[in-house]
Design a protein around this motif. Structure first.
Motif, PDB file in Angstrom:
ATOM      1  N   LEU A  41       0.833  -1.209   0.000  1.00 26.27           N
ATOM      2  CA  LEU A  41       0.000   0.000   0.000  1.00 26.27           C
ATOM      3  C   LEU A  41       0.868   1.260   0.000  1.00 26.27           C
ATOM      4  O   LEU A  41       0.556   2.246  -0.673  1.00 26.27           O
ATOM      5  N   MET A  42       1.969   1.235   0.762  1.00 22.08           N
ATOM      6  CA  MET A  42       2.873   2.384   0.787  1.00 22.08           C
ATOM      7  C   MET A  42       3.491   2.610  -0.583  1.00 22.08           C
ATOM      8  O   MET A  42       3.609   3.757  -1.049  1.00 22.08           O
ATOM      9  N   LEU A  43       3.876   1.523  -1.253  1.00 15.43           N
ATOM     10  CA  LEU A  43       4.432   1.655  -2.601  1.00 15.43           C
ATOM     11  C   LEU A  43       3.405   2.246  -3.559  1.00 15.43           C
ATOM     12  O   LEU A  43       3.738   3.076  -4.411  1.00 15.43           O
ATOM     13  N   ARG A  44       2.159   1.831  -3.404  1.00 16.70           N
ATOM     14  CA  ARG A  44       1.100   2.382  -4.257  1.00 16.70           C
ATOM     15  C   ARG A  44       0.901   3.871  -3.983  1.00 16.70           C
ATOM     16  O   ARG A  44       0.700   4.661  -4.906  1.00 16.70           O
ATOM     17  N   ALA A  45       0.942   4.242  -2.705  1.00 12.97           N
ATOM     18  CA  ALA A  45       0.763   5.651  -2.348  1.00 12.97           C
ATOM     19  C   ALA A  45       1.893   6.498  -2.929  1.00 12.97           C
ATOM     20  O   ALA A  45       1.661   7.565  -3.518  1.00 12.97           O
ATOM     21  N   GLY A  46       3.119   6.038  -2.775  1.00 17.00           N
ATOM     22  CA  GLY A  46       4.249   6.771  -3.306  1.00 17.00           C
ATOM     23  C   GLY A  46       4.206   6.884  -4.816  1.00 17.00           C
ATOM     24  O   GLY A  46       4.508   7.949  -5.388  1.00 17.00           O
ATOM     25  N   ASP A  47       3.815   5.801  -5.475  1.00 14.94           N
ATOM     26  CA  ASP A  47       3.722   5.823  -6.931  1.00 14.94           C
ATOM     27  C   ASP A  47       2.642   6.805  -7.389  1.00 14.94           C
ATOM     28  O   ASP A  47       2.845   7.563  -8.356  1.00 14.94           O
ATOM     29  N   ALA A  48       1.477   6.797  -6.718  1.00 18.88           N
ATOM     30  CA  ALA A  48       0.394   7.712  -7.086  1.00 18.88           C
ATOM     31  C   ALA A  48       0.838   9.168  -6.924  1.00 18.88           C
ATOM     32  O   ALA A  48       0.560  10.027  -7.772  1.00 18.88           O
ATOM     33  N   ALA A  49       1.549   9.456  -5.826  1.00 21.20           N
ATOM     34  CA  ALA A  49       2.015  10.825  -5.589  1.00 21.20           C
ATOM     35  C   ALA A  49       3.072  11.226  -6.620  1.00 21.20           C
ATOM     36  O   ALA A  49       3.064  12.360  -7.118  1.00 21.20           O
ATOM     37  N   PHE A  50       3.967  10.304  -6.936  1.00 24.95           N
ATOM     38  CA  PHE A  50       5.001  10.609  -7.932  1.00 24.95           C
ATOM     39  C   PHE A  50       4.363  10.920  -9.287  1.00 24.95           C
ATOM     40  O   PHE A  50       4.726  11.905  -9.945  1.00 24.95           O
ATOM     41  N   ARG A  51       3.395  10.112  -9.703  1.00 20.61           N
ATOM     42  CA  ARG A  51       2.749  10.337 -11.004  1.00 20.61           C
ATOM     43  C   ARG A  51       1.985  11.655 -11.021  1.00 20.61           C
ATOM     44  O   ARG A  51       1.982  12.369 -12.036  1.00 20.61           O
ATOM     45  N   LEU A  52       1.339  11.993  -9.917  1.00 15.03           N
ATOM     46  CA  LEU A  52       0.631  13.277  -9.838  1.00 15.03           C
ATOM     47  C   LEU A  52       1.611  14.435  -9.938  1.00 15.03           C
ATOM     48  O   LEU A  52       1.360  15.417 -10.649  1.00 15.03           O
ATOM     49  N   ASN A 215      -6.751   9.072  -3.836  1.00 17.45           N
ATOM     50  CA  ASN A 215      -6.406   7.805  -4.471  1.00 17.45           C
ATOM     51  C   ASN A 215      -6.662   6.699  -3.465  1.00 17.45           C
ATOM     52  O   ASN A 215      -6.066   6.684  -2.382  1.00 17.45           O
ATOM     53  N   ALA A 216      -7.571   5.792  -3.802  1.00 20.34           N
ATOM     54  CA  ALA A 216      -7.963   4.730  -2.874  1.00 20.34           C
ATOM     55  C   ALA A 216      -6.955   3.595  -2.812  1.00 20.34           C
ATOM     56  O   ALA A 216      -7.139   2.637  -2.050  1.00 20.34           O
ATOM     57  N   LEU A 217      -5.902   3.649  -3.617  1.00 16.23           N
ATOM     58  CA  LEU A 217      -4.825   2.651  -3.608  1.00 16.23           C
ATOM     59  C   LEU A 217      -5.319   1.247  -3.916  1.00 16.23           C
ATOM     60  O   LEU A 217      -4.811   0.251  -3.403  1.00 16.23           O
ATOM     61  N   GLY A 218      -6.353   1.160  -4.742  1.00 14.03           N
ATOM     62  CA  GLY A 218      -6.890  -0.142  -5.118  1.00 14.03           C
ATOM     63  C   GLY A 218      -7.878  -0.726  -4.127  1.00 14.03           C
ATOM     64  O   GLY A 218      -8.302  -1.878  -4.276  1.00 14.03           O
ATOM     65  N   LEU A 219      -8.269   0.047  -3.121  1.00 16.33           N
ATOM     66  CA  LEU A 219      -9.186  -0.458  -2.092  1.00 16.33           C
ATOM     67  C   LEU A 219     -10.634  -0.061  -2.355  1.00 16.33           C
ATOM     68  O   LEU A 219     -11.482  -0.200  -1.467  1.00 16.33           O
ATOM     69  N   GLU A 220     -10.931   0.404  -3.549  1.00 14.36           N
ATOM     70  CA  GLU A 220     -12.284   0.884  -3.863  1.00 14.36           C
ATOM     71  C   GLU A 220     -13.353  -0.165  -3.589  1.00 14.36           C
ATOM     72  O   GLU A 220     -14.397   0.126  -3.002  1.00 14.36           O
ATOM     73  N   SER A 221     -13.099  -1.400  -4.041  1.00 14.70           N
ATOM     74  CA  SER A 221     -14.109  -2.461  -3.879  1.00 14.70           C
ATOM     75  C   SER A 221     -14.327  -2.784  -2.414  1.00 14.70           C
ATOM     76  O   SER A 221     -15.460  -3.080  -1.990  1.00 14.70           O
ATOM     77  N   TRP A 222     -13.254  -2.714  -1.630  1.00 13.89           N
ATOM     78  CA  TRP A 222     -13.390  -2.989  -0.203  1.00 13.89           C
ATOM     79  C   TRP A 222     -14.183  -1.877   0.489  1.00 13.89           C
ATOM     80  O   TRP A 222     -15.006  -2.138   1.371  1.00 13.89           O
ATOM     81  N   LEU A 223     -13.940  -0.639   0.083  1.00 16.89           N
ATOM     82  CA  LEU A 223     -14.643   0.489   0.691  1.00 16.89           C
ATOM     83  C   LEU A 223     -16.111   0.556   0.282  1.00 16.89           C
ATOM     84  O   LEU A 223     -16.938   1.107   1.012  1.00 16.89           O
ATOM     85  N   ALA A 224     -16.435   0.002  -0.881  1.00 16.98           N
ATOM     86  CA  ALA A 224     -17.760   0.201  -1.468  1.00 16.98           C
ATOM     87  C   ALA A 224     -18.893  -0.247  -0.561  1.00 16.98           C
ATOM     88  O   ALA A 224     -19.973   0.367  -0.554  1.00 16.98           O
TER      89      ALA A 224
END
Length: 508
Positions: A41-52, A215-224
Motif C-alpha cells: 500500500l505504501m508503494l502504491r501511495a508513493g507511486d500515485a504521488a510521484f505520477r501526480l 487515491n484509494a490505492l486499489g481499495l475501492e471495492s473494499w470500501l464500497a
C-alpha cells in the motif's frame, strides 16, 4: 498562481468521508482482505504521488522531499526513490527520532538508500533552486501542534517559492477536525490516500489543502460496502433533492412560508430572507415585520406579502403557514422576544437564525421540528463556550448542538456542517470567501425554509439549502470574483442553481 480555493473542481473526488482514525485502523484489514501487505500500500501511495507530481509540474527537475518519522515519511521515501530513478535531482531531509521507524517506512527508507539516495538532517542547509517540495512530514495521526523541529521545516517550506505537494494531508492540519494548532504546510496540491478525512474539508482546510485529490490505492471495492459516517455534498448532488416539478403543480404545492423579523433598522435582513425563499421556489411568502418596513419591502419585492407583526397577524400567520422562519433582524428586545415566545409553541417545521438563536441561548430548549443555523459566534453562545473551542473541533460542536437542541443544526463556516440528533453528519464542500459578508445568513434561512415548504425533511432541506446557497455564491464568484460580493447578488444565480436539470449550470 491559480486560486484553487475558488476554481478547484471536486467532481472527481468521492462523496463518502471517514474519520481518520477509522481509516488508520481499517487499512490493515483492507490490505489483508485483498491479500497485500501494508508495504505494498505504501508503494502504491508513493507511486500515485510521484505520477501526480510529474503530471502537475512536468518541468520540475529539483525536488525537495521532507520525510517525517512515520509512515507518512515512508511515502516520501518512495516518492524520492521514484523521482531519482527518473533522473530528477532529489534532496531529502528527514526527521530524527530515538524510536525506530514503523516497519513499512523502514523498508522504504532502506530502498531509498539502496538506490543511492542520501538522507540529510532536518537542520541541513536549505537547497537552492528547488522546483517542487514534497511534504511527507506528518500524517493523519497528528493531534496537537507540531514540535519545534517540525515547525521550523514547515515554515521554511512555506517561505520557499516552490509549489508544495502534501502526501495524505498538509503537515500540521488535524485530519479529524481541520484545526491548525500550530505551523501548517500550505500546499498547492494534496493527494490523500484510501479515503477522504473530514479535516480536509472543514475548519482551516481550505486555506492549506489547495487542490484536493483522492487515491484509494486499489481499495475501492473494499470500501464500497462500508457505510460512511459522513457525507460530502457539493453542487453536483443537488439533483438528489431537487427534481423537476410536475406540469400541474401550483403554488399551494410549494409551501406557504411565514418569515418573522426586521426590527427597527433591519428591514434588509427580512427582505433578503423573504426573497431568497421566493427564488428557491416557495409558493407563497408572508413577512411579518415592523409597520415602517412594509412600503419599502413591497416596493423592492412586490411578490412578497407583507404585514405588520402584531399578536393577531402572528396568530393568523402561524395557522396559515406550512413553515416558519424567525430571526433575521428580529432583535433581542421585547418586540422580538414576544414573537419568539409565541412561535416556539408551534409544531410546524421551522428555522431559527440570528437573534432567535441569541435568545435561545438565554432560554435553551430542545425540539424536533426545528433547524438552527448558527455561525461560530452564535454556536459558542449556545454551548456556553468560546469561539476558539468551536473552531478547534467543528464536528464535535455540531454534534453537541444537535444533542442539546434537537432537530437539525447547520454550523456555518468554510466547510459548513449539517448534523442531526440521530448522528447524521454532512460537510458542504462548496462556497467561497466572498460569502463572508452581511446578509448571507439571511439568504440561507430563506433557502432552507423554502425547501422545507417543498416537502423536504429537516435534514435534507438543510443539506440541500446549504449546497444551493454555496453553489449560487460560487457561480457569482466565477462571474465577478469574491471581493465585493453582496448577499443579494446570489439572487442572480440562485434560481438557476435550484433547477439543476438546466444544462449543468452549477458547473459553468
Amino acid at each position: 498562481m491559480t486560486d484553487h480555493r475558488l476554481t478547484n473542481n471536486r467532481s472527481s473526488i468521492p462523496h463518502s468521508v471517514w474519520p481518520a482514525e477509522w481509516v488508520r485502523k481499517a487499512e490493515k484489514e483492507a490490505a489483508d482482505s485483498l491479500g497485500i501487505t501494508l508495504y505494498e500500500l505504501m508503494l502504491r501511495a508513493g507511486d500515485a504521488a510521484f505520477r501526480l507530481a510529474r503530471a502537475t509540474w512536468p518541468e520540475a527537475q529539483h525536488w525537495l522531499v521532507l520525510c517525517g518519522h512515520g509512515n507518512n515519511g515512508g511515502d516520501g521515501y518512495v516518492v524520492a526513490r521514484l523521482a531519482k530513478a527518473e533522473g530528477i535531482d532529489v534532496t531529502l531531509l528527514a526527521l530524527e527520532s530515538e524510536k525506530p521507524l514503523p516497519e513499512e517506512a523502514a523498508c522504504a527508507r532502506e530502498a531509498w538508500l539502496n538506490a543511492g539516495g542520501e538522507i540529510h538532517a532536518p537542520d541541513a542547509p536549505w537547497p537552492q533552486g528547488v522546483s517542487l517540495i514534497v511534504d511527507g512530514l506528518l500524517g493523519t495521526g497528528l493531534a496537537s501542534a507540531p514540535r519545534p523541529a517540525v515547525s521550523a521545516l514547515i515554515d521554511r517550506a512555506n517561505a520557499d517559492p516552490a509549489p508544495i505537494l502534501a502526501l495524505d494531508i498538509p503537515s500540521g492540519l488535524l485530519a479529524e477536525t481541520g484545526a491548525t494548532p500550530g505551523s501548517v504546510i500550505i500546499a498547492q496540491q494534496t493527494l490523500t490516500f484510501i479515503a477522504l478525512k473530514p479535516g480536509l474539508l472543514t475548519g482551516k482546510a481550505r486555506d492549506v489543502v489547495g487542490e484536493l485529490q483522492v487515491n484509494a490505492l486499489g481499495l475501492e471495492s473494499w470500501l464500497a460496502d462500508k457505510p460512511a459516517a459522513i457525507q460530502r455534498y457539493d453542487a453536483a448532488t443537488l439533483v438528489r433533492w431537487l427534481t423537476p416539478r410536475r406540469a400541474t403543480s401550483h403554488k399551494g404545492d410549494n409551501g406557504r412560508l411565514l418569515v418573522i423579523g426586521g426590527d427597527h433598522g433591519t428591514a434588509g435582513a427580512i427582505r433578503l430572507a423573504g426573497e431568497a425563499a421566493l427564488r428557491t421556489g416557495a409558493g407563497l411568502v408572508r413577512v411579518l415585520t415592523r409597520q415602517e418596513n412594509i412600503a419599502a419591502l413591497l416596493t423592492a419585492r412586490p411578490e412578497l406579502m407583507v404585514q405588520e407583526l402584531t399578536d393577531e397577524s402572528l396568530a393568523k400567520g402561524l395557522e396559515w403557514a406550512d413553515v416558519v422562519i424567525i430571526g433575521p433582524g428580529l432583535g433581542q428586545e421585547k418586540w422580538g422576544k414576544r414573537a419568539l415566545q409565541k412561535v416556539e409553541n408551534s409544531q410546524k417545521p421551522m428555522l431559527w437564525d440570528a437573534d432567535a438563536l441569541n435568545l435561545l441561548a438565554f432560554n435553551p430548549d430542545k425540539r424536533q421540528n426545528r433547524v438552527i443555523t448558527p455561525h461560530p459566534g452564535e454556536a459558542a453562545r449556545l454551548l456556553n463556550c468560546d469561539v476558539a473551542q468551536i473552531e478547534s473541533d467543528r464536528l464535535l460542536a455540531a454534534h453537541r448542538l444537535a444533542k442539546r437542541y434537537g432537530g437539525v443544526v447547520v454550523l456555518k463556516g468554510a466547510g459548513t456542517l449539517v448534523a442531526s440528533e440521530n448522528g447524521e453528519l454532512a460537510i458542504v464542500d462548496a462556497g467561497n470567501p466572498g460569502m463572508a459578508t452581511g446578509g448571507m445568513g439571511d439568504v440561507l434561512s430563506g433557502i432552507i425554509g423554502a425547501l422545507l415548504g417543498q416537502k423536504l425533511d429537516l435534514y435534507d432541506a438543510a443539506c440541500a439549502g446549504c449546497v444551493a446557497h454555496a453553489a449560487a455564491a460560487d457561480a457569482v464568484a466565477r462571474r465577478s470574483g469574491t471581493r465585493g460580493m453582496l448577499a443579494s447578488d446570489l439572487f442572480t444565480t440562485l434560481h438557476l442553481v435550484v433547477n439543476p436539470e438546466l444544462n449543468d449550470v452549477n458547473h459553468d
